[in-house]
Design an enzyme around this catalytic site. Sequence first.
Site, PDB file in Angstrom:
ATOM      1  N   LYS A 239      31.153  36.193  47.143  1.00 42.80           N
ATOM      2  CA  LYS A 239      32.194  36.143  48.177  1.00 42.80           C
ATOM      3  C   LYS A 239      32.196  34.748  48.811  1.00 42.80           C
ATOM      4  CE  LYS A 239      34.246  39.107  51.739  1.00 42.80           C
ATOM      5  NZ  LYS A 239      35.395  39.497  50.905  1.00 42.80           N
ATOM      6  N   GLU A 275      40.061  42.937  38.916  1.00 46.71           N
ATOM      7  CA  GLU A 275      40.278  43.346  40.303  1.00 46.71           C
ATOM      8  C   GLU A 275      41.571  42.753  40.828  1.00 46.71           C
ATOM      9  OE1 GLU A 275      37.994  41.129  43.608  1.00 46.71           O
ATOM     10  OE2 GLU A 275      36.541  41.241  41.991  1.00 46.71           O
TER      11      GLU A 275
END
Length: 394
Positions: A239, A275
């Site tokens: 992230k 995703e």
Amino acid sequence: MSLATQCSQLPAPMLLQRPSTRLHLGSGATRLATHKPQRGHVTRAQLTAERQPAAEVDWDSLGFGLTRTGSTMWMATCDAQDKQWSNGELQPYGPLPMYPSAQSLNYGQAVFEGMKAQRSAQGRVVLFRPDCNAQRMHEGAERLSMVPPPEDLFLDAVKQTVAANIDFVPPQGKGSLYVRPLLIGSGPILGLGPAPSYTLVVYCASVGSYFKGGQLTPIDLLVEERFHRSAPGGMGGTKCAGNYSPVLVTQLAAKKEGYSDVVYLDAKTDTFLEEVSSCNIFVVKGKTIRTPPLQGTILPGVTRRSVIELARSRGYTVEEVPVTVEEAMQSDEVFTTGTAVVVSPVGSLTYQGKRKQYGEPGQPSPVALELYDQLTGLQQERYPDPFGWVLPVC
């Protein structure tokens, strides 16, 4: 002052007007000049001044943005040489002092997290699995050769930030307080290398639904066929800040065509779903739920992990396996998960000009609705928490 005392002295929900604050850079050429306020400098007067009564706040109009930014943030610093983090302290939300030569601005050392604090049915303000966020930040920091903050410091920072901004937590069912811990290489550097110092900041904002149509309004996804979000051996599972802006070129183009977002394919074969721009994806066929596996190219979402465990506890077979576009087009349901989106049903998936409609237009699909209800029921303490996922702040 304890968190419990701080929370109890602040009526809720009310809003603070953001203080007018200017941070100044000090002298020095070898490390970041950081703002050094006195401990406890956020006074009770600052935290209680000019509150906006709850009756004057239209909590139903909250979107996902910074219109209701928390007035207080938390900050700590670390020297890379001794790897010792300062204790950290609260201060008014405002600009960060940073040189143009800061490592994060030039070479991208930056990782962040996202989590939510909510008012629960038990009359408390609670967090959801913040230890998982602490672990993910630690892993991301190590991947970028940063000094990770200790888990106890991370958790304390998050709890202090929530407690200091308790007025910004919406009423139960009206939204949440989105909390953003941000770790950056703040020290100045010219040649490529790790930053000489790091800053951990935690700020927050009152938020509502991530997508404009509303929390459970099905979204329309477009399968992206040109660009890829990540590749094997890359940074897709971290992230880090640099993973997100590259998706904007496709996301904005898709939105102009009326889609909510895009879903990316694997970089090797252009066959398997990976995703969506900022959330994980699941497909449903009968009582079997499938989601792409964690192989370093997709983000290990906390909500993804929770939905997998929750669905299995409710009798579903959950498989973490590669999912082809064709399988998704033939499935009964598709939904996405993430801290911001929670559980979001997919109304349609478009691939190579072919559109697959799931369920009745405008109506949430049954499995997504079930898991959304169960997950938010746990997060808001409407249902018992057998997993021990909820952490009370006050």
